[in-house]
Scaffold this motif. Sequence first.
Motif: not given
Length: 365
Positions: A142-149, A153-161, A229-233
Amino acid sequence: MNPVFDLTIFPAAEGDCLLLSWGGDRDTLHYALIDGGRTGTWKHLKPALGLIASNGRPLELLVLSHIDADHIDGLNRMLDDGSPIAPKRVWFNGFDQLRRLDPPTGFSPSGFAGADRYSMSLADAGWPINADFRGLPVMLETFPERFEIEGLSLKLLSPDRRKLAALKAGWDKWRNGQDDAGTGLAPSGQEPGGFAPAGIRPMPEVLDVDRLCGPSPVDESAPNGSSIAMIAEFGGRRVLFGADAHPDLLEKALAAVAGDEGKVKLDLFKLAHHGSRANLTRAILESLDCSRFAISTNGSRFGHPDPEAIARILKFGGERDGGKTLYFNYASARTRPWNDEGLRQRWNFDCRYPENDEEPLVVSI
């Protein structure tokens, strides 16, 4: 002046309570809170949130990475006590969100009672849950490639379905009275991940990095596998928040992020599962270009960080010629031995601790 991008790691016993701040300067900061640690963490977190509120700055995001007690207890206390600030958005995979998954399989008990209470408290507070995802779970599907706030910029790494489905199965079973778990503890006194500690393992008398860095069994706990879990940039700098995520999914997600570049450049890696040997593999470390590693735990429950995890960082993490830095939010019997001068010179690394165990550790990313 460089943009501000800081991580505050609160004293959270064996858990996580992390405050990310970013902005062009100290007067225009935005904030994200990830997890709340144990109940006692609230005494440290409350004044920090009060200061943010008094300065008129927003709490952009509140994330409960997963439902284990050492991540959720402090957030329940936050709601019970009355938070001085309301988040603009809440990311949390509660039962209502998991009901929208496909019929699941698998089972592992967890802190279901605390998580149900958190869901009810969020509803009472009127804080929006997963509104960014139309009420669906926060997951790779459900997460977009990148989420901006606000420039973050946030990139999701976990979880999956699949990881969430395993949690949903256990939650269904607990709600139906088929299991008496729900305290946040794994069965039979086991450590999450299926390892029975039989008390805290003693530290080795000699910290032999070459001997300790070999492989070990990996985490299979459903609650940990459900971790966000995610990467924040921000401002060209990156931090990876590992929560308690499973290594198999982190490995796969990091490989996708790296692409043709081969490695993912990070300025800080907040280790998964408090430096557990079951959640940090050689493959994860070798997929990263990173020389700074943060660990949140006092080691009181399961003896984290495991010496095997620290040894893998020193052996396989980043480039030893450039030096590494280990950030510990407690100077404990599990972390102090790594500050040995001979070890630091041999493996070209440094250790950082807070001034005392009642103070948060602030890391400039």
